[in-house]
Each structure stands twice: as C-alpha cells, then as structure tokens.
Scaffold this active site. Sequence first.
Site, PDB file in Angstrom:
ATOM      1  N   ASP A 136     -48.436  -6.412  10.939  1.00 35.02           N
ATOM      2  CA  ASP A 136     -48.799  -5.126  10.354  1.00 35.02           C
ATOM      3  C   ASP A 136     -49.541  -4.322  11.421  1.00 35.02           C
ATOM      4  O   ASP A 136     -49.961  -4.859  12.441  1.00 35.02           O
ATOM      5  CB  ASP A 136     -49.630  -5.305   9.073  1.00 35.02           C
ATOM      6  CG  ASP A 136     -50.441  -6.586   9.078  1.00 35.02           C
ATOM      7  OD1 ASP A 136     -50.740  -7.092  10.186  1.00 35.02           O
ATOM      8  OD2 ASP A 136     -50.792  -7.080   7.997  1.00 35.02           O
TER       9      ASP A 136
ATOM     10  N   GLU B 199     -51.992  -1.935   4.270  1.00 35.40           N
ATOM     11  CA  GLU B 199     -53.214  -1.865   3.463  1.00 35.40           C
ATOM     12  C   GLU B 199     -53.027  -1.073   2.168  1.00 35.40           C
ATOM     13  O   GLU B 199     -53.809  -1.215   1.236  1.00 35.40           O
ATOM     14  CB  GLU B 199     -54.366  -1.261   4.286  1.00 35.40           C
ATOM     15  CG  GLU B 199     -54.817  -2.131   5.454  1.00 35.40           C
ATOM     16  CD  GLU B 199     -55.502  -3.431   5.013  1.00 35.40           C
ATOM     17  OE1 GLU B 199     -55.674  -3.636   3.802  1.00 35.40           O
ATOM     18  OE2 GLU B 199     -55.828  -4.229   5.906  1.00 35.40           O
TER      19      GLU B 199
HETATM   20 ZN   LIG Z   1     -56.405  -5.917   4.643  1.00 39.89          ZN
HETATM   21 ZN   LIG Z   2     -54.482  -7.600   6.425  1.00 39.96          ZN
END
Ligand SMILES: [Zn+2]
Ligand SMILES: [Zn+2]
Length: 454
Positions: free
Chosen positions: A111, A181
Amino acid sequence: MTLRPLALAALSCAFATLARTADLPATAPAKADDVRNRVAGKLAADYPALEKFYTDLHLHPELSLMEEKTSAKVAAELRAAGLEVTEKFGGFGVVGVLKNGAGPTLLIRTDLDGLPVQEETGLPYASQTRVTNLAGQEVSTMQACGHDIHMTVLTGTARMLAAMKDRWSGTLVFIGQPAEEIGVGARAMLTAGLYQKFPKPDYAIALHDSATLPTGTVGTVEGYIMANVDTMDITVRGIGGHGAFPHATKDPIVLAARIIGAFQTIVSRETRPVDPAVITVGSIHGGTKHNIIPNEVKLQLTLRSYSDAVRAHTIEAIRRICRGEAIAAGLPDELMPVITVKDDEFTPATYNDPVLTRRVRGALDRWLGKDNVRTIDPEMGGEDFSEFGRTLDKVPICLFRVGAVDPAKVAESQRTGVALPSLHSSRFAPLPEPTIKTGITALTAAALDLLAKK
Ligand SMILES: [Zn+2]
Ligand SMILES: [Zn+2]
C-alpha cells in the site's frame, strides 16, 4: 540500530537447517544454503539504498487518493529493477510485471498512503510534512501505519527476484495500491481491470508490519485475519421543544440513549458467542443548548464481523432496534430513524486461504526459523487487500505480519505492562533495518517457493 534480531534469525535458521538435514537428500541443504547466502549478500549490498528510499518515503507521507509522488517513487524503483511498469492505474496505482518463463503468476502488494497524524516519534527522520487534504484543510501527515516499510520491502523484493531469475519460473506482478486507509484503492485497481489487463494471479500475498511483534519475527494465521468493516450513519429524529416542557416533545436524546443501550444486546444476546462481531458508536451529536430539546441526534457507527451472515444480521438488528425503540417512544411513521449503510466504504473481511497460508508458512519456517514464525490472533481491524481474493476468480490470498518493534521495547512492555504505541499512533516508530531485511527475506522466500522451478 540493533542487529540482534537478525543475528537471532540467522541462528535459528542455522538450527532449522541442521534439524532438516536428517530427512533431506544430501545435496538439498547445500543448495538451499547457497540461495540463502545469495539473498543475504544482496540484501546487505542493497540495504544502504533501501534505507535511503525508506527515509525519503517516511519524510514525505501523502494521504489516501493523493499519493502522486509516492507512487512515482515506487514506479521508478520497480522500473530500475527491470520491471515493465504501468502508472496511474486505478488512481495512483502502480503495476510492475516481471515475466520469467512458464509457471504460475504471483501478485505481491504494497500500500502507498500515509495518515493525517502529526508525528511525535522524535526520530531524526520524523515527518514534518503538512498538506492540504481533499477537504481543503491543512493537516500534518505521517506514515503511521508503516506503509513506507511495505513499499521499501516490495521494491527490495523486486530487485532481489529480478536478480535471481535463475531460481524461479513464472510471472511476478508487483503492485503499489493507493488509498488502503480509506478502503477504496484495491477496488479501484480491480475495477480498472487489474486482472484483465495484466497477468491474472494464481496467488496474491502481502505483508503488513506489526506494532506488537518484535523485529526478526513474522506472524501468520489461517482463515480470517481481518474483519468486515461497515460504516453506518443514523439520524434519530424526534419532536423538539423547550427543555422545561418535555411532555410536549419526543426527545431524540433519550431515544438515542435507549437505542445505543439496546445495541449492546445484538452481540451479547443475538449473535453466536463463537462468531466475532463489534458494534461501536463512535460519535453522537445532538442539541445546541441546555434548555432546548433538539429535533434530531446523529450517530456514527463502525461495525465489524467476519462472516457475511453475521454482517447481514448485525445490520438487520440495528434497523429493527432503531425502528422498535422509535415506535416505543411514540414517534409517527414519518419520523422513524434514518439509517445509511455506506456501501462505498465497505471493506470485506480478509480470509487467508488455508492451503496457500500453510505453504507460505512452510517457506517462512525454513528461511527465518520456526521460532521466528508465530501464529497470531485474528483482528477486527480492516484491510482492503481482501478485495484481491473476492473477485469471481477467487484468487487465494495470504496476508502476514512482519514484526517492526525493537525486541528490547517488546520485553520492556511485557515487564511493565505499558502498551506499545499502536499502528496509527503518532509515536509508532518501527525499527527499519531488521524489519525491512526480514520483510524482504520473507517475501523472497514465499515467492521462490510459490514460483519454484519444476
Ligand atoms: Zn492503517
Ligand atoms: Zn496499514
């Protein structure tokens, strides 16, 4: 920076090798040691550049859906490693493909996004970055979930596997996923055609750092590891009036209190005790002044579960209780509570495919030593890596944890009972070197096993 965890890992690795020699052909251990020595050697050579990359990412965190520079940095690293790279795929998504003959396709994901948190770690490379968020507010940003660790591990693993093409066969798809997130980035990449425009994976793996496991260790669990996450808004309506004349009103504050009380029985009385579920009312707002009964109260909830059935039941029970309590309060039909489940913010539960997870764990055991591979508890947090296993293709997925905490701090926390800073905390400070090295070793081990030459 301590090297102790790695030294420990190396030791247990050596023991694991010794233990295995008994039941393997005489040539196998030497061959395995060759590969591990190559990986360790390259890791040592690459580390200074990796740390520079990590520090730069740590200093300049970008928020979800705004990861423009971060994604460009990841793309540049993957390109330098020799991958065929596509940028801005599904927002600021990055896809790097490395083809190496016949064999399965493995997707490895990092991510990209940071969080609106003001860093308070006191580290020399603590983020001072402030940005204007999508709502137009100026906020501080921090890689408070350690996604900078994940990006460094991913690009380091890409370099490693690109240099070891003689040891594996198949296709690697490395992805940099935006907006984890807020739980929308994985879906955006899949909707943009990740599985149609690039080689479709036979397996997908990812790691996430852990704020409780010591560096040098990893943690796995088969089956559910992260929860379904639903976001819900409720407007409890009433009939307002003067605080001194409650009999002439229908007080939504009292009604909201009753509703919240009744919610507590959904998990405790309506859900099988062995099925996890959480209902949290995280926000309640109503009224303006001491002596005015307002017309409405607004609630914001987060709901967590593992199974689809428990998820559906929880949402149905909330609707039933809201309506039932409003009727009990004497409200007319047109003033029943308004309930909005935010489907676009739904994150499905992450289910670690048991067969894949056992295989990954086997590789981790061999490379890191069994003592450094822990069985962890599932959590009720959310992670949109789940999406990669939820398409019609039903790609088996496995998410595992990599310890990021100084072992001395873990020991101190166990001794004093004082909790360590959690993920998302302004004081979360992963120990970079052993965490990054363990992460790259772990992903390399998993990839070399899943794409082993026949
Ligand atoms: Zn996070
Ligand atoms: Zn994370």
